[in-house]
Design a protein around this motif. Structure first.
Motif, mmCIF file in Angstrom:
data_model
loop_
_atom_site.group_PDB
_atom_site.id
_atom_site.type_symbol
_atom_site.label_atom_id
_atom_site.label_comp_id
_atom_site.label_asym_id
_atom_site.label_seq_id
_atom_site.Cartn_x
_atom_site.Cartn_y
_atom_site.Cartn_z
ATOM 1 N N GLU A 1 49.414 -47.493 73.773
ATOM 2 C CA GLU A 1 49.539 -46.982 75.127
ATOM 3 C C GLU A 1 50.835 -46.176 75.216
ATOM 4 O O GLU A 1 51.699 -46.260 74.355
ATOM 5 C CB GLU A 1 49.546 -48.098 76.182
ATOM 6 N N ASP B 1 53.541 -44.350 78.559
ATOM 7 C CA ASP B 1 53.812 -44.424 79.994
ATOM 8 C C ASP B 1 53.675 -43.059 80.640
ATOM 9 O O ASP B 1 53.604 -42.027 79.964
ATOM 10 C CB ASP B 1 55.221 -44.982 80.234
ATOM 11 N N THR B 2 53.651 -43.051 81.959
ATOM 12 C CA THR B 2 53.416 -41.822 82.717
ATOM 13 C C THR B 2 54.480 -40.761 82.433
ATOM 14 O O THR B 2 54.159 -39.569 82.309
ATOM 15 C CB THR B 2 53.417 -42.137 84.220
ATOM 16 N N THR C 1 46.876 -38.164 84.460
ATOM 17 C CA THR C 1 45.877 -38.360 83.407
ATOM 18 C C THR C 1 45.942 -37.196 82.429
ATOM 19 O O THR C 1 46.388 -36.097 82.778
ATOM 20 C CB THR C 1 44.453 -38.444 83.999
ATOM 21 N N PRO D 1 46.019 -44.607 76.176
ATOM 22 C CA PRO D 1 45.953 -44.888 77.608
ATOM 23 C C PRO D 1 47.337 -44.754 78.238
ATOM 24 O O PRO D 1 48.356 -45.002 77.586
ATOM 25 C CB PRO D 1 45.464 -46.342 77.664
ATOM 26 N N VAL E 1 50.019 -45.936 81.172
ATOM 27 C CA VAL E 1 50.373 -47.033 82.074
ATOM 28 C C VAL E 1 51.723 -46.725 82.711
ATOM 29 O O VAL E 1 52.389 -45.758 82.347
ATOM 30 C CB VAL E 1 50.422 -48.385 81.318
ATOM 31 N N GLU E 2 52.156 -47.546 83.641
ATOM 32 C CA GLU E 2 53.468 -47.381 84.247
ATOM 33 C C GLU E 2 54.566 -47.846 83.279
ATOM 34 O O GLU E 2 54.326 -48.713 82.435
ATOM 35 C CB GLU E 2 53.565 -48.166 85.552
ATOM 36 N N ALA F 1 54.928 -51.607 82.950
ATOM 37 C CA ALA F 1 53.741 -52.404 82.619
ATOM 38 C C ALA F 1 53.969 -53.231 81.359
ATOM 39 O O ALA F 1 54.655 -52.803 80.425
ATOM 40 C CB ALA F 1 52.535 -51.489 82.420
ATOM 41 N N ALA G 1 53.040 -54.437 77.848
ATOM 42 C CA ALA G 1 52.303 -53.777 76.768
ATOM 43 C C ALA G 1 52.104 -54.742 75.603
ATOM 44 O O ALA G 1 52.157 -54.355 74.441
ATOM 45 C CB ALA G 1 53.047 -52.535 76.312
ATOM 46 N N CYS H 1 56.426 -51.609 78.479
ATOM 47 C CA CYS H 1 56.125 -50.308 77.879
ATOM 48 C C CYS H 1 57.374 -49.468 77.634
ATOM 49 O O CYS H 1 57.615 -49.007 76.536
ATOM 50 C CB CYS H 1 55.144 -49.542 78.757
#
Length: 497
Positions: A172, A174-175, A190, A208, A210-211, A214, A216, A237
């Protein structure tokens, strides 16, 4: 009472640092390990991710030992690293090639083509403009120059995510880091089919999103054996280094700036919305529903190290700082432009080159070092003028990075920017990552509370009116010299090729 610790791990350009903090924000232990940058061709900047993992397994156990506590005291772990730096793996999980770093300049041609054909659309979707430091043009370079490597990619990690997955086995990002790839739709957070389609990128290879706060996963048994950590320790994360540094410095309110004197130098301000502009960089912030807007100069501590290694071999940075402190304001008319690796704000020109302008027999070692300090401060003034011209003003800024340890350099920055400069007790990225780990597991309810409770200011430089006036004059000369020398820089670069 048993200790409660939070671990932050930051991958920098020259080293990986692990910092353990207590839940009151004080540092319990820290350690760092060097990482090596490769430059097989002019303008290239690469690192072997295996070296990152070796540095982590070296630094983390030493940080734990330095804390005097057991690894079981660690409540959570989080990560940060420079933005834009990608790790590419094949179907067997093997790293395909060295990671191209954020300061690499090889994709200048691809950047020009993306701007020529898609500038408005990239800016609209990605909230930023293509330039050679971003992943999108770098991966277009890879498609054209190393097509076999491009075809083998099955997973693309960003740097801190690749390190984190060595601990957890997850996949994953992060944004904030995802936005830094310039392959994300900024409005929806996205991956963007349109932006990925510009370079023919297979979106199934992307993680993916995530914030930053989040969970992980947790430390695996295998990772625990080689790191000294305890299996099952929660892992948060994390995010990119500048985002985490501004958070760790306490930039959690609008109207407060942040200046970073690290490998590169940046000026950031917090904003409630992005400022989509060809001269600005926009990222989501750790503070929910906020952005931070950046302008940046490519060479800062890297230029400082170059000066030391080239002209002052064997001398310490402390010795150089003493020389700069003793030299007069204005360096007896000596100017320095820090464009050792091209330049970002406000010129976005990979063909600019560094220089000392005005050298004479009157100049000694101290003036040369101070001119470098002042030249980087002038470059930060160039960056700040862009922000102020868009209404993103500040009168106080937190300062971070290795260069912030110099009281002389901090005062020069305060005078050149005409702003109060505040030094936090600890504000590097590994500290911010440790704070973020605490937010992720609920030690603090949100990033604003964490920063207000854990960040302490230990020094403050106020601008001096006489120095501000002198540096205003120096800045005008700095800009005039830059404009005059730019076409000569371009010709020299072409001649060298």
């Amino acid at each position: 009472m048993p200790a409660e610790l939070l671990l932050g791990i930051d991958l920098g350009a020259g080293s990986l640092k692990a910092t353990l903090i207590r839940t009151d924000g004080t540092v319990a232990g820290e350690a760092s390990a060097a990482v090596t940058t490769l430059s097989p061709h002019p303008g290239w900047s690469e690192q072997d991710p295996a070296g990152w993992w070796a540095a982590l397994t070296d630094a983390v156990p030493r940080a734990i030992a330095a804390s005097g506590e057991q690894a079981g005291a660690i409540l959570a772990i989080s990560f940060s690293a420079g933005a834009h730096t990608q790790v590419l793996e094949d179907a067997d999980g093997r790293v395909i090639r060295p990671a191209i770093l954020w300061n690499d300049q090889r994709s200048a041609v691809e950047t020009a083509e993306l701007r020529a054909g898609h500038d408005a659309r990239i800016l609209e979707h990605g909230a930023n403009r293509a330039n050679p430091t971003w992943t999108l043009p770098q991966m277009l370079w890879l498609r054209r120059r190393e097509p076999e490597a491009f075809a083998r990619v099955r997973r693309m990690y960003l740097a801190k995510d690749w390190l984190r997955t060595r601990l957890t086995g997850g996949f994953e990002t992060d944004t904030i880091d995802a936005l830094g790839a310039l392959m994300v739709d900024a409005a929806t957070k996205t991956w963007s089919p349109e932006l990925c389609g510009l370079i023919g990128w297979d979106m199934s290879t992307l993680p993916p999103i995530v914030e930053p706060t989040a969970r992980a996963g947790a430390v695996t048994e295998a990772a625990a054996k080689v790191t000294g950590l305890v299996a099952g320790t929660p892992v948060i994360c994390g995010t990119s280094d500048t985002a985490i540094e501004t958070f760790g410095a306490g930039m959690v309110e609008t109207g407060l700036g942040c200046v970073k004197l690290a490998t590169a130098a940046t000026v950031s301000v917090l904003s409630r919305e992005p400022r989509v502009d060809r001269e600005l960089i926009n990222y989501y912030h750790v503070v929910p529903d906020h952005w931070y807007v950046i302008t940046a100069t490519n060479s800062c501590a890297s230029a400082h190290r170059w000066l030391r290694d080239t002209l002052f071999p064997g001398e310490s940075f402390a010795a150089l700082d003493a020389l700069a402190t003793e030299a007069p304001r204005g360096s007896k008319g000596l100017l320095f432009h820090p464009y050792l690796n091209g330049e970002r704000s406000p010129y976005w020109d990979p063909k600019l080159r560094a220089d000392f302008v005005g050298l004479s027999f009157a100049h000694g070692r101290g003036e040369i070092v101070r001119a470098l300090y002042e030249g980087i401060a002038y470059s930060l003034r160039d960056c700040t003028e862009v922000l102020r011209g868009r209404g993103l003003n500040f009168t106080t800024a937190r300062i971070t990075g290795g260069g912030a340890r110099s009281a002389t350099w901090r005062q020069i920055v305060a005078d050149v920017l005409d702003a109060t400069i505040e030094l936090p007790a600890t504000a590097d990225a590994s500290f911010g990552a440790a704070l973020l780990a605490g937010v992720g597991i609920g030690v603090w309810p949100d990033p604003v509370t964490a920063a207000k409770q854990a960040v302490r200011i230990v020094a403050r430089q106020q601008p001096d009116a006489e120095a501000v006036a002198a540096y205003d004059k120096g800045f005008r000369l700095y800009r005039q010299a830059q404009a005059a020398l730019a076409p000569i820089n371009h010709a020299l670069v072409e001649a060298a090729r």
